[in-house]
Design a protein around this motif. Structure first.
Motif, PDB file in Angstrom:
ATOM      1  N   VAL A  19      72.440  42.559 -29.338  1.00  0.00           N
ATOM      2  CA  VAL A  19      73.668  42.905 -28.664  1.00  0.00           C
ATOM      3  C   VAL A  19      74.235  44.348 -29.288  1.00  0.00           C
ATOM      4  CG1 VAL A  19      76.193  42.219 -28.525  1.00  0.00           C
ATOM      5  CG2 VAL A  19      74.279  40.502 -28.412  1.00  0.00           C
ATOM      6  N   LEU A  20      74.222  44.474 -30.432  1.00  0.00           N
ATOM      7  CA  LEU A  20      74.801  45.849 -30.861  1.00  0.00           C
ATOM      8  C   LEU A  20      73.987  46.912 -30.522  1.00  0.00           C
ATOM      9  CD1 LEU A  20      75.879  44.561 -34.705  1.00  0.00           C
ATOM     10  CD2 LEU A  20      77.029  44.971 -32.483  1.00  0.00           C
ATOM     11  N   GLU A  39      78.013  43.442 -19.320  1.00  0.00           N
ATOM     12  CA  GLU A  39      76.716  44.293 -19.172  1.00  0.00           C
ATOM     13  C   GLU A  39      76.114  44.298 -20.362  1.00  0.00           C
ATOM     14  OE1 GLU A  39      75.198  48.529 -17.457  1.00  0.00           O
ATOM     15  OE2 GLU A  39      77.371  48.003 -17.146  1.00  0.00           O
ATOM     16  N   VAL A  40      76.753  44.347 -21.645  1.00  0.00           N
ATOM     17  CA  VAL A  40      75.926  44.241 -22.897  1.00  0.00           C
ATOM     18  C   VAL A  40      75.127  42.963 -23.010  1.00  0.00           C
ATOM     19  CG1 VAL A  40      76.197  44.102 -25.470  1.00  0.00           C
ATOM     20  CG2 VAL A  40      77.577  45.741 -23.904  1.00  0.00           C
ATOM     21  N   ALA A  41      75.892  41.887 -22.536  1.00  0.00           N
ATOM     22  CA  ALA A  41      75.083  40.674 -22.676  1.00  0.00           C
ATOM     23  C   ALA A  41      73.897  40.435 -21.686  1.00  0.00           C
ATOM     24  CB  ALA A  41      76.211  39.584 -22.311  1.00  0.00           C
ATOM     25  N   GLU A  42      74.110  40.936 -20.558  1.00  0.00           N
ATOM     26  CA  GLU A  42      72.954  41.276 -19.536  1.00  0.00           C
ATOM     27  C   GLU A  42      71.915  41.968 -20.201  1.00  0.00           C
ATOM     28  OE1 GLU A  42      72.062  42.507 -15.073  1.00  0.00           O
ATOM     29  OE2 GLU A  42      73.975  42.676 -15.689  1.00  0.00           O
ATOM     30  N   TYR A  52      80.637  36.504 -26.459  1.00  0.00           N
ATOM     31  CA  TYR A  52      82.108  36.311 -26.769  1.00  0.00           C
ATOM     32  C   TYR A  52      82.506  35.615 -27.870  1.00  0.00           C
ATOM     33  CZ  TYR A  52      83.359  38.975 -22.307  1.00  0.00           C
ATOM     34  OH  TYR A  52      83.324  39.784 -21.480  1.00  0.00           O
ATOM     35  N   ARG A  53      81.616  34.687 -28.236  1.00  0.00           N
ATOM     36  CA  ARG A  53      81.807  33.691 -29.639  1.00  0.00           C
ATOM     37  C   ARG A  53      81.792  34.609 -30.729  1.00  0.00           C
ATOM     38  NH1 ARG A  53      78.458  29.689 -27.231  1.00  0.00           N
ATOM     39  NH2 ARG A  53      76.572  30.480 -28.221  1.00  0.00           N
ATOM     40  N   ARG A  54      81.195  35.734 -30.765  1.00  0.00           N
ATOM     41  CA  ARG A  54      80.644  36.645 -31.854  1.00  0.00           C
ATOM     42  C   ARG A  54      82.071  37.641 -31.888  1.00  0.00           C
ATOM     43  NH1 ARG A  54      76.070  34.367 -31.238  1.00  0.00           N
ATOM     44  NH2 ARG A  54      74.388  34.261 -32.666  1.00  0.00           N
ATOM     45  N   TRP A  55      82.134  38.352 -30.635  1.00  0.00           N
ATOM     46  CA  TRP A  55      82.930  39.502 -30.494  1.00  0.00           C
ATOM     47  C   TRP A  55      83.880  39.047 -29.271  1.00  0.00           C
ATOM     48  CZ3 TRP A  55      77.542  40.305 -30.602  1.00  0.00           C
ATOM     49  CH2 TRP A  55      77.193  40.649 -31.908  1.00  0.00           C
ATOM     50  N   PRO A  56      84.988  38.462 -29.563  1.00  0.00           N
ATOM     51  CA  PRO A  56      85.873  38.111 -28.377  1.00  0.00           C
ATOM     52  C   PRO A  56      86.530  38.950 -27.323  1.00  0.00           C
ATOM     53  CG  PRO A  56      86.952  37.874 -30.485  1.00  0.00           C
ATOM     54  CD  PRO A  56      85.609  38.225 -30.780  1.00  0.00           C
ATOM     55  N   THR A  57      86.472  40.357 -27.681  1.00  0.00           N
ATOM     56  CA  THR A  57      86.856  41.162 -26.823  1.00  0.00           C
ATOM     57  C   THR A  57      86.201  42.702 -27.119  1.00  0.00           C
ATOM     58  OG1 THR A  57      88.510  42.376 -28.524  1.00  0.00           O
ATOM     59  CG2 THR A  57      89.396  40.524 -27.472  1.00  0.00           C
ATOM     60  N   LYS A  58      86.252  43.597 -26.016  1.00  0.00           N
ATOM     61  CA  LYS A  58      85.520  44.909 -26.179  1.00  0.00           C
ATOM     62  C   LYS A  58      86.031  45.538 -27.469  1.00  0.00           C
ATOM     63  CE  LYS A  58      86.908  48.185 -23.322  1.00  0.00           C
ATOM     64  NZ  LYS A  58      86.855  49.104 -22.090  1.00  0.00           N
ATOM     65  N   ASP A  59      87.227  45.538 -27.951  1.00  0.00           N
ATOM     66  CA  ASP A  59      87.538  46.001 -29.064  1.00  0.00           C
ATOM     67  C   ASP A  59      86.940  45.678 -30.281  1.00  0.00           C
ATOM     68  OD1 ASP A  59      89.663  47.677 -27.898  1.00  0.00           O
ATOM     69  OD2 ASP A  59      91.147  46.068 -28.178  1.00  0.00           O
ATOM     70  N   HIS A  60      86.735  44.356 -30.411  1.00  0.00           N
ATOM     71  CA  HIS A  60      85.936  43.924 -31.510  1.00  0.00           C
ATOM     72  C   HIS A  60      84.517  44.287 -31.308  1.00  0.00           C
ATOM     73  CE1 HIS A  60      89.363  40.865 -31.456  1.00  0.00           C
ATOM     74  NE2 HIS A  60      88.938  40.576 -32.884  1.00  0.00           N
ATOM     75  N   LEU A  61      83.957  44.522 -30.276  1.00  0.00           N
ATOM     76  CA  LEU A  61      82.585  44.803 -30.188  1.00  0.00           C
ATOM     77  C   LEU A  61      82.544  46.253 -30.452  1.00  0.00           C
ATOM     78  CD1 LEU A  61      79.729  44.061 -29.120  1.00  0.00           C
ATOM     79  CD2 LEU A  61      80.464  44.449 -26.699  1.00  0.00           C
ATOM     80  N   ALA A  62      83.318  47.173 -29.854  1.00  0.00           N
ATOM     81  CA  ALA A  62      83.155  48.498 -30.395  1.00  0.00           C
ATOM     82  C   ALA A  62      83.397  48.861 -31.866  1.00  0.00           C
ATOM     83  CB  ALA A  62      84.429  49.382 -29.638  1.00  0.00           C
ATOM     84  N   VAL A  63      84.230  47.931 -32.648  1.00  0.00           N
ATOM     85  CA  VAL A  63      84.159  48.142 -33.941  1.00  0.00           C
ATOM     86  C   VAL A  63      82.904  47.840 -34.694  1.00  0.00           C
ATOM     87  CG1 VAL A  63      85.350  47.354 -36.121  1.00  0.00           C
ATOM     88  CG2 VAL A  63      86.912  47.981 -34.146  1.00  0.00           C
ATOM     89  N   ALA A  64      82.343  46.777 -34.057  1.00  0.00           N
ATOM     90  CA  ALA A  64      81.112  46.386 -34.728  1.00  0.00           C
ATOM     91  C   ALA A  64      80.049  47.505 -34.423  1.00  0.00           C
ATOM     92  CB  ALA A  64      80.563  45.044 -34.079  1.00  0.00           C
TER      93      ALA A  64
END
Length: 204
Positions: A19-20, A39-42, A52-64
């Motif tokens: 994912v990352l 699209e990341v999931a795809e 979404y269980r790991r990163w509930p929003t785009k903000d959380h994903l961006a920080v990761a």
């Protein structure tokens, strides 16, 4: 398929990495506005619900993503603070420039994704906490450079290490977020030279 030939669930670490990796590629290609968790999931080949269980929003994903990119940054201690400190500030500058340029093909000097990450911390208290933890771990290592320089006698014994580092790192963020001017090795060296003039131990 698993090594034994049976189909099995990927381990959590494998899912996180896939994912990352996909999120990093998409963020750098399209910038913050173009980062789509779906699209990341795809791209990662997983269910959206898993992401979404790991990163509930785009903000959380961006920080990761930022944490992943910074994980490779090393802090070198050669015993020469006038060499080591610009080296470290240059790495901060490189990260800021990478996020500022993400998704762009022009020379727009605005802060770009850097500003979005700052805004994300305001939108989500837990994202803000994640960002503070991320920078606290990294900056603790950087402050240790200054502390060891004090111990070696390169810098004044009464030096406020925390305040000095805040001045240096803060100047980089101010330059990117407010002025839009370039940051790089030359600017890092100017910052360190100016700051250490008042911090260097007087020779007798």
């Amino acid at each position: 398929m698993t090594e034994s030939g049976r189909r099995g669930r990927p381990r959590r670490a494998e899912v996180d990495e896939s994912v990352l990796k996909a999120a990093t590629e998409l963020l750098l290609e399209r910038g913050y506005t173009g980062l789509s968790p779906d699209e990341v999931a795809e791209r990662a080949g997983i269910a959206k619900t898993t992401l979404y269980r790991r990163w509930p929003t785009k903000d959380h994903l961006a920080v990761a993503v930022v944490a992943r990119l910074q994980a490779g940054d090393e802090i070198t201690d050669t015993g020469d603070i006038r060499r080591d400190l610009p080296d470290y500030l240059e790495k901060i500058a490189a990260g800021l420039n990478r996020m500022r340029a993400a998704g762009r093909t022009d020379d727009d000097p605005s802060a770009g994704t850097v500003a979005e990450l700052v805004a994300a911390a305001a939108r989500h208290p837990d994202v803000g906490e994640l960002e503070r933890d991320l920078y606290a771990r990294r900056n603790t290592l950087a402050r240790a450079l200054l502390e060891r320089a004090v111990e070696r006698g390169e810098l004044r014994a009464d030096l406020d290490v925390e305040a000095l580092f805040d001045q240096l790192a803060g100047a980089l963020y101010y330059r990117v977020l407010i002025t839009g001017r370039p940051v790089g090795r030359a600017y890092a060296e100017r910052l360190v030279d100016t700051a250490l003039r008042g911090a260097a131990r007087e020779k007798r």
